[in-house]
Motif scaffolding. Structure first.
Motif, PDB file in Angstrom:
ATOM      1  N   PHE A  94      35.901  34.048  48.490  1.00 55.97           N
ATOM      2  CA  PHE A  94      34.875  33.073  48.083  1.00 55.97           C
ATOM      3  C   PHE A  94      35.361  32.216  46.908  1.00 55.97           C
ATOM      4  N   THR A  95      36.229  32.794  46.047  1.00 57.95           N
ATOM      5  CA  THR A  95      36.581  32.119  44.788  1.00 57.95           C
ATOM      6  C   THR A  95      37.892  31.331  44.860  1.00 57.95           C
ATOM      7  N   LYS A  96      38.316  30.974  46.049  1.00 63.97           N
ATOM      8  CA  LYS A  96      39.592  30.258  46.209  1.00 63.97           C
ATOM      9  C   LYS A  96      39.660  28.981  45.362  1.00 63.97           C
ATOM     10  N   TYR A  97      38.535  28.280  45.233  1.00 60.76           N
ATOM     11  CA  TYR A  97      38.553  26.983  44.537  1.00 60.76           C
ATOM     12  C   TYR A  97      37.858  27.021  43.168  1.00 60.76           C
ATOM     13  N   THR A  98      37.451  28.203  42.722  1.00 66.40           N
ATOM     14  CA  THR A  98      36.790  28.306  41.408  1.00 66.40           C
ATOM     15  C   THR A  98      37.809  28.719  40.348  1.00 66.40           C
ATOM     16  N   ASP A  99      37.366  28.745  39.079  1.00 65.04           N
ATOM     17  CA  ASP A  99      38.200  29.345  38.033  1.00 65.04           C
ATOM     18  C   ASP A  99      38.445  30.801  38.418  1.00 65.04           C
ATOM     19  N   LYS A 100      39.564  31.353  37.965  1.00 66.86           N
ATOM     20  CA  LYS A 100      39.943  32.711  38.371  1.00 66.86           C
ATOM     21  C   LYS A 100      38.909  33.747  37.921  1.00 66.86           C
ATOM     22  N   ILE A 101      38.369  34.469  38.900  1.00 68.95           N
ATOM     23  CA  ILE A 101      37.473  35.600  38.615  1.00 68.95           C
ATOM     24  C   ILE A 101      38.152  36.842  39.185  1.00 68.95           C
ATOM     25  N   PHE A 102      38.393  37.830  38.322  1.00 64.30           N
ATOM     26  CA  PHE A 102      39.169  39.005  38.733  1.00 64.30           C
ATOM     27  C   PHE A 102      38.268  40.178  39.103  1.00 64.30           C
ATOM     28  N   THR A 103      38.481  40.695  40.308  1.00 60.07           N
ATOM     29  CA  THR A 103      37.712  41.840  40.809  1.00 60.07           C
ATOM     30  C   THR A 103      38.663  43.003  41.048  1.00 60.07           C
ATOM     31  N   GLU A 104      38.241  44.193  40.656  1.00 64.60           N
ATOM     32  CA  GLU A 104      39.061  45.392  40.887  1.00 64.60           C
ATOM     33  C   GLU A 104      38.226  46.417  41.652  1.00 64.60           C
ATOM     34  N   ALA A 105      38.794  46.968  42.740  1.00 60.30           N
ATOM     35  CA  ALA A 105      38.106  48.016  43.508  1.00 60.30           C
ATOM     36  C   ALA A 105      38.659  49.378  43.108  1.00 60.30           C
ATOM     37  N   VAL A 106      37.778  50.311  42.767  1.00 55.38           N
ATOM     38  CA  VAL A 106      38.195  51.676  42.412  1.00 55.38           C
ATOM     39  C   VAL A 106      37.397  52.670  43.251  1.00 55.38           C
ATOM     40  N   TYR A 107      38.065  53.737  43.684  1.00 54.55           N
ATOM     41  CA  TYR A 107      37.428  54.670  44.624  1.00 54.55           C
ATOM     42  C   TYR A 107      38.159  56.003  44.597  1.00 54.55           C
ATOM     43  N   GLY A 108      37.469  57.033  45.055  1.00 56.26           N
ATOM     44  CA  GLY A 108      38.073  58.364  45.157  1.00 56.26           C
ATOM     45  C   GLY A 108      39.127  58.391  46.249  1.00 56.26           C
ATOM     46  N   GLY A 109      39.978  59.436  46.223  1.00 57.82           N
ATOM     47  CA  GLY A 109      41.003  59.571  47.258  1.00 57.82           C
ATOM     48  C   GLY A 109      42.255  58.785  46.948  1.00 57.82           C
ATOM     49  N   ALA A 110      42.265  58.081  45.804  1.00 61.91           N
ATOM     50  CA  ALA A 110      43.462  57.344  45.377  1.00 61.91           C
ATOM     51  C   ALA A 110      43.808  57.795  43.959  1.00 61.91           C
ATOM     52  N   GLN A 111      45.048  57.533  43.530  1.00 62.43           N
ATOM     53  CA  GLN A 111      45.492  57.989  42.206  1.00 62.43           C
ATOM     54  C   GLN A 111      44.703  57.286  41.105  1.00 62.43           C
ATOM     55  N   ILE A 112      44.058  58.088  40.263  1.00 62.48           N
ATOM     56  CA  ILE A 112      43.214  57.513  39.207  1.00 62.48           C
ATOM     57  C   ILE A 112      44.063  56.805  38.155  1.00 62.48           C
ATOM     58  N   ASP A 113      45.292  57.297  37.897  1.00 65.67           N
ATOM     59  CA  ASP A 113      46.144  56.681  36.874  1.00 65.67           C
ATOM     60  C   ASP A 113      46.468  55.224  37.207  1.00 65.67           C
ATOM     61  N   LYS A 114      46.733  54.968  38.498  1.00 64.00           N
ATOM     62  CA  LYS A 114      47.022  53.594  38.927  1.00 64.00           C
ATOM     63  C   LYS A 114      45.806  52.700  38.721  1.00 64.00           C
ATOM     64  N   GLN A 115      44.619  53.260  39.014  1.00 66.12           N
ATOM     65  CA  GLN A 115      43.386  52.480  38.842  1.00 66.12           C
ATOM     66  C   GLN A 115      43.121  52.203  37.366  1.00 66.12           C
ATOM     67  N   ILE A 116      43.408  53.189  36.509  1.00 65.67           N
ATOM     68  CA  ILE A 116      43.227  52.995  35.061  1.00 65.67           C
ATOM     69  C   ILE A 116      44.162  51.878  34.572  1.00 65.67           C
ATOM     70  N   ALA A 117      45.400  51.906  35.064  1.00 63.62           N
ATOM     71  CA  ALA A 117      46.365  50.856  34.678  1.00 63.62           C
ATOM     72  C   ALA A 117      45.888  49.477  35.142  1.00 63.62           C
ATOM     73  N   ALA A 118      45.350  49.413  36.374  1.00 63.65           N
ATOM     74  CA  ALA A 118      44.865  48.131  36.926  1.00 63.65           C
ATOM     75  C   ALA A 118      43.695  47.590  36.103  1.00 63.65           C
ATOM     76  N   LEU A 119      42.844  48.493  35.599  1.00 59.60           N
ATOM     77  CA  LEU A 119      41.670  48.068  34.830  1.00 59.60           C
ATOM     78  C   LEU A 119      42.037  47.558  33.432  1.00 59.60           C
ATOM     79  N   LYS A 120      43.289  47.780  33.016  1.00 58.61           N
ATOM     80  CA  LYS A 120      43.723  47.259  31.717  1.00 58.61           C
ATOM     81  C   LYS A 120      43.999  45.759  31.797  1.00 58.61           C
ATOM     82  N   ARG A 121      44.185  45.260  33.028  1.00 57.60           N
ATOM     83  CA  ARG A 121      44.316  43.806  33.209  1.00 57.60           C
ATOM     84  C   ARG A 121      42.923  43.175  33.069  1.00 57.60           C
ATOM     85  N   PRO A 122      42.854  41.856  32.839  1.00 59.18           N
ATOM     86  CA  PRO A 122      41.520  41.219  32.774  1.00 59.18           C
ATOM     87  C   PRO A 122      40.730  41.508  34.054  1.00 59.18           C
TER      88      PRO A 122
END
Length: 370
Positions: A94-122
């Motif tokens: 939906f946001t192809k033509y808007t200012d950058k809006i960053f969304t992060e998906a987090v869920y069980g069954g995946a490595q939590i450390d990687k998700q924590i690292a991803a959430l350190k980005r904006p």
């Protein structure tokens, strides 16, 4: 005929929608978007699966985000990994033509450390399964103090998966949030409790086709046969579908494995998903189904949570579900985005009573096709 622009959607978002060929708002989008854009509000939306709920809440949500503030401003809770990934992907498109809006998906069954690292980005929007969000909060890996909007997507699914305690906990520590939006196909007692406890008394309530909990573009059909002949009846139906894709529902893991083996033995491109699969095995099956190397997916009700594959022509109830909301969610896998679909129940004579109960409870009309 109303347009997204007339509903108040930002022209840059409208441009992104047009590229996705989303031109005319669906009924729920028509009713929900103006309410959510009008100011801070709580909203309870009831609509069957496949009616365009993601855009109904996603477009107003994106317009409330301030891209220049590099903090988490919105939270979307989903029942499953698949649905979470899908919602995040939709918002990105939906946001192809808007200012950058960053969304992060987090869920069980995946490595939590990687998700924590991803959430350190904006990150402006977090899409999360309830259990994983609690884990991240406990590890102080996520700051929710700037959240202004929380969305509960497929709330009844989250409830039936046992997330009531987590939902109460999350809504408890976000009690001051100005916008709480809940979407659900059905309204069981537990959902009403959440609404009464955590949402404003004057919350907007929008129900789409209250009498039609199940999508009206679905043809509900049934065949009566002997238990031993169910496989043969299903194979005959599949021949009429000429390679169209669908999902076959069973009540137990054992049944899904058996049906998958029987179909594979008949050279049908099929595979099963059930609770015994590791996450990577499930992902492999889902990838094969999404890229169309599989024609059929055989699933239990629990394993099918959050699946959203466009262009499914049919669902087959190899075994009828125990609960009426399971029938709603099963049949809602087909006839999405305005398409037509078939929901076929293969039943034995003793199961007809259950079929008639579903017919009455869900205001349906089942047609016997042989």
């Amino acid at each position: 005929m109303t347009t997204f622009k007339e509903l108040g959607v930002n022209p840059k978002l409208v441009k992104g929608l047009e590229e996705l060929r989303i031109i005319t708002p669906s009924q729920i989008q028509n009713e929900v978007i103006p309410v959510l854009l009008s100011g801070d509000t709580d909203l309870v939306g009831q609509a069957q699966t496949g009616t365009g709920k993601t855009a109904a809440f996603g477009l107003p949500l994106l317009q409330k985000i301030n891209p220049s503030k590099k903090v988490v401003q919105a939270l979307i809770l989903c029942p499953t990994r698949e649905l979470g990934q899908q919602v995040a992907k939709q918002l990105f498109k939906f946001t192809k033509y808007t200012d950058k809006i960053f969304t992060e998906a987090v869920y069980g069954g995946a490595q939590i450390d990687k998700q924590i690292a991803a959430l350190k980005r904006p990150t402006h929007i977090i899409v999360a399964t309830p259990g994983r969000l609690i884990d991240l909060v406990n590890k102080k890996a996520v700051d929710l103090s700037h959240v202004k909007t929380i969305v509960l997507d497929e709330a009844d699914e989250m409830l039936s998966m046992g997330f009531k305690k987590e939902l109460d906990q999350i809504l408890g520590f976000l009690s001051d949030v100005k916008n709480k939006w809940l979407f659900s196909a059905t309204m069981p007692h537990g959902i009403k409790q959440i609404v009464n406890q955590h949402m404003a008394a004057d919350a907007h309530r929008i129900e789409i086709n209250k009498k039609e909990v199940v999508n009206k573009n679905i043809a509900h059909q049934f065949v009566i046969t002997q238990e031993a002949d169910k496989l043969q009846v299903m194979l005959e139906f599949l021949k009429t579908q000429k390679g169209n894709r669908g999902v076959i529902f069973c009540k137990t893991k054992k049944a899904t494995k058996t049906v998958a083996k029987q179909l594979i033995a008949k050279n049908v491109a099929a595979d099963a998903i059930h609770g015994d699969l590791l996450q990577k095995e499930r992902d492999k099956v889902m990838r094969a189904f999404k890229n169309e190397s599989l024609q059929l997916l055989i699933a239990t009700d629990l394993a099918a949570r959050g699946i959203d594959i466009p262009d499914l022509s049919f669902v087959i109830h190899y075994e009828l579900p125990d609960k009426e909301e399971y029938y709603t969610h099963r049949s809602g896998r087909t006839a999405r985005a305005g398409n037509k679909g078939i929901s076929l129940a293969i039943v034995t004579t003793p199961e007809i009573k259950q079929l008639r109960y579903l017919e009455k409870a869900l205001h349906l009309s089942f047609i016997q096709i042989r």
